[in-house]
Scaffold this motif. Structure first.
Motif, short mmCIF file in Angstrom:
data_model
loop_
_atom_site.label_atom_id
_atom_site.label_comp_id
_atom_site.label_asym_id
_atom_site.label_seq_id
_atom_site.Cartn_x
_atom_site.Cartn_y
_atom_site.Cartn_z
N GLU A 23 -4.21 -55.07 18.60
CA GLU A 23 -5.19 -54.95 18.93
C GLU A 23 -5.20 -54.24 20.49
O GLU A 23 -4.90 -55.30 21.35
CB GLU A 23 -6.50 -55.59 19.03
N ASN A 28 -11.07 -50.93 20.36
CA ASN A 28 -12.68 -51.23 19.94
C ASN A 28 -12.95 -50.09 20.69
O ASN A 28 -12.79 -49.43 21.49
CB ASN A 28 -12.56 -52.28 21.20
N GLU A 46 -12.04 -50.41 15.79
CA GLU A 46 -13.01 -51.41 15.28
C GLU A 46 -14.64 -51.62 16.55
O GLU A 46 -14.57 -51.10 17.54
CB GLU A 46 -12.26 -52.37 16.46
N ASP A 82 -16.45 -55.46 13.47
CA ASP A 82 -15.98 -56.30 14.72
C ASP A 82 -16.90 -57.27 14.52
O ASP A 82 -18.08 -57.46 14.80
CB ASP A 82 -15.01 -55.26 15.64
N LYS A 92 -13.60 -58.17 10.58
CA LYS A 92 -13.29 -58.82 11.08
C LYS A 92 -13.87 -60.63 11.49
O LYS A 92 -14.98 -60.00 12.04
CB LYS A 92 -12.68 -58.57 12.61
MG MG Z 1 -12.17 -56.49 18.54
#
Ligand code: MG
Ligand code: C2E
Ligand code: MG
Ligand code: MG
Length: 286
Positions: free
Chosen positions: A59, A112, A144, A174, A195
């Motif tokens: 990530e 993200n 995400e 996320d 997640k």
């Molecule tokens: Mg994240």
């Protein structure tokens, strides 16, 4: 006298407003300057298979010398700077994934995405261009997103996500469990992966209730044919429980902290590379 008092109050109020605005303008200016002068950077946190030890993805997490992401990301969102900044992050992360691939590491880079990016009509097209420029397969990129991002502009977000997924980009939800989306929303989201938020993992090894809750989230994911990542794995007990609950992937300080790309080790955490701590964890145990 009353008039004077009223006036000074007014002045005081104006002063606060002014200082507030100045603070924001200054920060916005600082953010913009940093973007133009290359003062942002990315760190990468590995995500491992729960069974086995392969690092499957990393990530990308944004860093700024002047504040933590929890502070500057909302500010960048408020000022609109998140749009160019978000593109910069995508470009950087894709370049890094390409470099890994050229070194023989087939690793998905997970980026993200903010709600304002997702609500842009051209977002999917921009991502497509960036992927094409990177010479990577679309499946090397995971985005995400958060539930709140989706709910703010459901139609627009879903349209973008559908386009992205159709081109082969992976989509992860996320901080799952902290938002407000209903089960029917969840069912309609074109997703690959959930997640589970670190707040659910925090006491999973201490509290039967928390463990039962995570178990429920996992069966929800299974019902929707989604993969599950546990975030915020900090102790070995959490690894053991996550594996027992059938969680597919693990991410957290116990396994690896976010690191600069050049400091990243592709060795499994059980076989620490040079410089790793002596008490390196073993994902295989338990
Ligand atoms: Mg994240
Ligand atoms: P997130 O996407 O949920 O990222 C995970 C956060 O959890 C990261 O914090 C990471 O350092 C932290 N973390 C990972 N493992 C552990 C652990 O075992 N224990 C604990 N306590 N924390 C752990 P970070 O880097 O401070 O990022 C915070 C948030 O800022 C991210 O949450 C994400 O929402 C946002 N963010 C970071 N980079 C970007 C970006 O490039 N774009 C956008 N839009 N948001 C970003
Ligand atoms: Mg998260
Ligand atoms: Mg978070």
């Amino acid at each position: 006298q009353a008039k004077n008092l009223g006036r000074s109050r007014y002045l005081f109020f104006d002063q606060c407003l002014y200082e507030n605005m100045l603070g924001k303008l200054e920060l916005e200016e600082k953010l913009r300057h940093s973007l133009e002068h290359g003062e942002f950077s990315l760190v990468y946190q590995p995500i491992y298979q729960a069974n086995g030890q392969r690092m499957v993805s990393a990530e990308a997490l944004l860093r700024w010398p002047h504040a933590t992401p929890d502070v500057f990301i909302p500010l960048a969102e408020e000022t609109g700077l998140i749009l160019p900044l978000g593109l910069w992050v995508l470009e950087q992360a894709l370049a890094q994934a390409k470099a890994w691939r050229d070194q023989g590491h087939d690793i998905v880079v997970s980026v993200n995405v903010s709600h304002s990016q997702l609500h842009q009509q051209q977002f999917a097209d921009k991502v497509r261009e960036l992927i094409q420029a990177s010479e990577l397969p679309s499946s090397s990129l995971q985005l995400e997103i958060t539930e709140t991002a989706l709910l703010e502009d459901w139609q627009g977000s879903i349209a973008n996500i559908q386009l992205l997924r159709d081109m082969g980009v992976r989509i992860a939800l996320d901080d799952f469990g902290t938002g407000y989306s209903s089960l029917s929303h969840l069912q309609q989201m074109p997703l690959d992966c959930l997640k589970i938020d670190k707040s659910f993992m925090a006491r999973v090894h201490e509290s039967e209730r928390d463990k039962a809750l995570v178990e429920a989230l996992v069966s929800l994911a299974r019902a929707l044919s989604l993969k599950v990542v546990a975030e915020g794995v900090e102790v070995e007990e959490q690894v053991r429980i996550a594996k027992a609950l059938g969680i597919h992937y693990l991410q957290g300080f116990y396994l690896a902290r976010p690191k600069k790309a050049e400091e990243l080790s592709f060795n499994p955490p059980s076989e620490p590379g040079p410089g790793a701590s002596a008490s390196a964890p073993d994902v295989r145990s338990g």
